[in-house]
Motif scaffolding. Structure first.
Motif, PDB file in Angstrom:
ATOM      1  N   ARG A  29      -7.535  -1.126   1.918  1.00  0.00           N
ATOM      2  CA  ARG A  29      -6.263  -1.050   2.642  1.00  0.00           C
ATOM      3  C   ARG A  29      -5.682  -2.443   2.909  1.00  0.00           C
ATOM      4  O   ARG A  29      -4.469  -2.613   2.977  1.00  0.00           O
ATOM      5  CB  ARG A  29      -6.473  -0.299   3.961  1.00  0.00           C
ATOM      6  N   GLN A  31      -4.904  -5.577   1.265  1.00  0.00           N
ATOM      7  CA  GLN A  31      -4.797  -6.066  -0.102  1.00  0.00           C
ATOM      8  C   GLN A  31      -5.041  -7.580  -0.218  1.00  0.00           C
ATOM      9  O   GLN A  31      -5.382  -8.065  -1.293  1.00  0.00           O
ATOM     10  CB  GLN A  31      -3.440  -5.691  -0.687  1.00  0.00           C
ATOM     11  N   LEU A 162      -7.667   2.919   1.090  1.00  0.00           N
ATOM     12  CA  LEU A 162      -6.419   3.679   1.051  1.00  0.00           C
ATOM     13  C   LEU A 162      -6.723   5.161   1.256  1.00  0.00           C
ATOM     14  O   LEU A 162      -7.766   5.658   0.831  1.00  0.00           O
ATOM     15  CB  LEU A 162      -5.709   3.460  -0.286  1.00  0.00           C
ATOM     16  N   THR A 163      -5.825   5.864   1.895  1.00  0.00           N
ATOM     17  CA  THR A 163      -6.109   7.223   2.356  1.00  0.00           C
ATOM     18  C   THR A 163      -6.005   8.259   1.237  1.00  0.00           C
ATOM     19  O   THR A 163      -5.334   8.038   0.223  1.00  0.00           O
ATOM     20  CB  THR A 163      -5.114   7.626   3.455  1.00  0.00           C
ATOM     21  N   ASP A 165      -4.206  10.854   1.379  1.00  0.00           N
ATOM     22  CA  ASP A 165      -2.781  11.200   1.268  1.00  0.00           C
ATOM     23  C   ASP A 165      -2.027  10.202   0.392  1.00  0.00           C
ATOM     24  O   ASP A 165      -1.093  10.584  -0.327  1.00  0.00           O
ATOM     25  CB  ASP A 165      -2.140  11.292   2.646  1.00  0.00           C
ATOM     26  N   TYR A 166      -2.415   8.923   0.461  1.00  0.00           N
ATOM     27  CA  TYR A 166      -1.801   7.939  -0.433  1.00  0.00           C
ATOM     28  C   TYR A 166      -2.017   8.360  -1.882  1.00  0.00           C
ATOM     29  O   TYR A 166      -1.081   8.372  -2.696  1.00  0.00           O
ATOM     30  CB  TYR A 166      -2.397   6.553  -0.194  1.00  0.00           C
ATOM     31  N   TRP A 167      -3.256   8.716  -2.210  1.00  0.00           N
ATOM     32  CA  TRP A 167      -3.567   9.073  -3.596  1.00  0.00           C
ATOM     33  C   TRP A 167      -2.977  10.417  -3.998  1.00  0.00           C
ATOM     34  O   TRP A 167      -2.620  10.621  -5.163  1.00  0.00           O
ATOM     35  CB  TRP A 167      -5.082   9.031  -3.816  1.00  0.00           C
ATOM     36  N   GLU A 169      -0.064  11.382  -3.162  1.00  0.00           N
ATOM     37  CA  GLU A 169       1.307  11.035  -3.561  1.00  0.00           C
ATOM     38  C   GLU A 169       1.327  10.440  -4.962  1.00  0.00           C
ATOM     39  O   GLU A 169       2.210  10.753  -5.774  1.00  0.00           O
ATOM     40  CB  GLU A 169       1.914  10.055  -2.558  1.00  0.00           C
ATOM     41  N   VAL A 170       0.353   9.576  -5.268  1.00  0.00           N
ATOM     42  CA  VAL A 170       0.268   9.000  -6.615  1.00  0.00           C
ATOM     43  C   VAL A 170       0.041  10.095  -7.649  1.00  0.00           C
ATOM     44  O   VAL A 170       0.682  10.122  -8.711  1.00  0.00           O
ATOM     45  CB  VAL A 170      -0.860   7.951  -6.680  1.00  0.00           C
ATOM     46  N   SER A 185     -12.509   7.326  -4.737  1.00  0.00           N
ATOM     47  CA  SER A 185     -11.675   6.483  -3.877  1.00  0.00           C
ATOM     48  C   SER A 185     -11.646   4.998  -4.155  1.00  0.00           C
ATOM     49  O   SER A 185     -10.766   4.303  -3.684  1.00  0.00           O
ATOM     50  CB  SER A 185     -12.157   6.647  -2.430  1.00  0.00           C
TER      51      SER A 185
END
Length: 228
Positions: A29, A31, A162-163, A165-167, A169-170, A185
């Motif tokens: 998270r 970077q 990274l969550t 939910d982030y992935w 969306e990807v 992850s």
């Protein structure tokens, strides 16, 4: 096609036919820390990604629920991770260990990810049941020189990554958010001075709210030397 089976806390069994397996990489998270890690890897000859976070497609049959991982040489190791599993009616979260060929990694990270399996736990949680406290869930990895992992090598929480939910969306952007997709992850920092080239690996996620844990454990078996 690889078939996986997961037991949920209520005893429900979810079966999944894996159609897509994806490994996230450089997925911390923070970077700035990721870029520092990339620089460290570059000194070891590992090529850096063209963008971060990265995502590597992996052969679906490499998603496995096994107690043994067979390798070609001694320089392979696991990585403590979580796995996102999309089923017909749910999105599941489980524990995983991405076993990686470190010799091959210097030639290409994507190649190294396809050399050994992603070992997934046999139990899982529904993502919706833990989403509101994901950052409190711990993620730990142990290694052992014998059959029992007894030395802590990774100790963090899902807050470091990274969550899900982030992935999700990807995956939606790429048309991959459908049943049969499994995403691993990316991992957290390893403890310095601990030998990652171990005989055995264990990864555990613990939910402090429910007290429940998910784990995966296996031993590494080196195959006989080839002829020719």
């Amino acid at each position: 096609m690889t078939a996986l089976s997961f037991e949920l806390p209520d005893g429900t069994i979810k079966n999944v036919q894996v159609r897509h397996l994806l490994n996230a990489g450089y997925a911390g998270r923070e970077q700035d820390e990721v870029q520092a890690h990339i620089a460290e890897l570059a000194e070891l000859g590992v090529p850096g990604p063209t963008t971060t976070p990265a995502m590597y497609p992996v052969s679906p049959y490499l998603a496995q629920q096994v107690s043994e991982v067979f390798v070609q040489h001694a320089r392979t190791s696991g990585e403590a991770e979580w796995a996102l599993v999309i089923t017909d009616h749910d999105v599941l979260l489980t524990v995983a260990c991405d076993h990686t060929d470190r010799e091959l990694e210097v030639h290409g990270v994507a190649w190294s990810k396809n050399a050994s399996p992603d070992v997934l736990g046999r139990k899982a949680w529904r993502l919706e049941d833990v989403r509101d406290h994901l950052d409190r869930i711990s993620l730990r990895g142990w290694v052992g020189q014998g059959d029992t992992p007894d030395t802590l090598i990774q100790d963090s929480s899902l807050e470091a990554l990274l969550t899900p939910d982030y992935w999700l969306e990807v995956l939606a952007e790429r048309g991959l958010n459908h049943p049969g997709t499994v995403l691993i992850s990316g991992t957290v920092a390893m403890t310095g001075g601990v030998n990652q080239f171990a005989r055995s690996w264990k990864v555990e996620m613990t939910d402090p709210v429910t007290g429940e844990s998910l784990d995966v454990q296996y031993v590494v078996e080196q195959m006989p030397q080839p002829i020719g």
